[in-house]
Design an enzyme around this catalytic site. Structure first.
Site, short mmCIF file in Angstrom:
data_model
loop_
_atom_site.label_atom_id
_atom_site.label_comp_id
_atom_site.label_asym_id
_atom_site.label_seq_id
_atom_site.Cartn_x
_atom_site.Cartn_y
_atom_site.Cartn_z
N GLU A 165 -0.55 -67.97 0.41
CA GLU A 165 -1.92 -67.71 -0.01
C GLU A 165 -2.09 -66.23 -0.32
OE1 GLU A 165 -6.36 -67.38 1.96
OE2 GLU A 165 -4.98 -68.86 2.80
N ARG A 220 -8.40 -59.96 -2.70
CA ARG A 220 -9.03 -58.79 -2.08
C ARG A 220 -8.58 -57.48 -2.71
NH1 ARG A 220 -8.61 -60.27 4.40
NH2 ARG A 220 -9.39 -62.41 4.24
N THR A 244 -9.69 -66.31 -0.50
CA THR A 244 -10.93 -65.55 -0.68
C THR A 244 -11.64 -65.98 -1.97
OG1 THR A 244 -9.69 -63.70 0.31
CG2 THR A 244 -11.96 -63.27 -0.30
N LYS A 248 -10.34 -75.31 5.95
CA LYS A 248 -9.96 -74.06 6.59
C LYS A 248 -10.99 -73.76 7.67
CE LYS A 248 -9.39 -69.12 5.64
NZ LYS A 248 -9.14 -68.11 4.59
#
Length: 203
Positions: A37, A41, A65, A125
């Protein structure tokens, strides 16, 4: 196959230098962790996903994200194979579903889990796992919501990962410890591979 069943640990990676993306991915795969993953960011995140998708075909590279439909569109273009969000609005859930990719929508409370389960989403998640209650909280959720499985992420370390993985409603965990910033800066891919191998052996 479910994302939760591909590996016991999904490396959660922050890439500041796109040149590290391919050797990093190769080290993780060599250590036994094919699911990666890459978090959105940094400015290099999308290019990192694209390079890994193109040059490390044995890796299953996804984007974390995810916050907006624009994020999803950009990740599709980059070649992401799955999507992960820190939390989930109903609009974002619709957009992730429309992408056609596997996805792990984020949830942190029983109400959020139930709202997603009502939409048929049973693999989520759990974030931020540590601050949100950790292992005791997930144990509590298993009683009333036994059909929902999680990938807890956030605050998990090698010492605590086995406690999470022992829970019946946890398929895998997300971990940032596999790619230490100093190892990436030094190009110490042997260290990354070793950390990946240790994580792959957790289950």
């Amino acid at each position: 196959m479910s994302l939760l069943d591909l590996a016991p640990v999904i490396p959660v990676v922050v890439i500041d230098d796109v040149e590290t993306a391919v050797p990093l991915a190769r080290a993780l795969v060599a250590g036994g962790l094919p699911v990666i993953e890459v978090t959105l960011r940094t400015a290099d995140a999308l290019e990192a996903i694209a390079r890994i998708a193109a040059e490390v075909p044995e890796a299953v590279v996804g984007a974390g994200t995810i916050r907006t439909s624009d994020d999803i569109a950009a990740c599709l273009t980059a070649g992401a194979k799955f999507l992960v969000s820190p939390g989930t609005t109903l609009a974002l859930a619709d957009a992730m579903a429309a992408s056609g990719l596997p996805y792990l929508p984020g949830a942190a409370t029983a109400t959020e889990v139930m709202a997603l389960a009502e939409r048929g989403l049973k693999e989520l998640k759990f974030f931020p796992a540590g601050p949100a209650g950790g292992v005791p909280y997930l144990k509590a959720l298993a009683g009333p919501l036994p059909d929902v499985r999680f990938c807890p992420t956030g605050g998990i370390r090698p010492a605590t990962a086995p406690d999470y993985l022992a829970l019946p409603n946890v398929g895998c965990v997300g971990g940032t410890w596999l790619t230490p910033a100093d190892a990436l800066a030094a190009g110490d891919w042997g260290r990354v591979e070793k950390l990946a191998a240790e994580a792959a052996a957790l289950r």
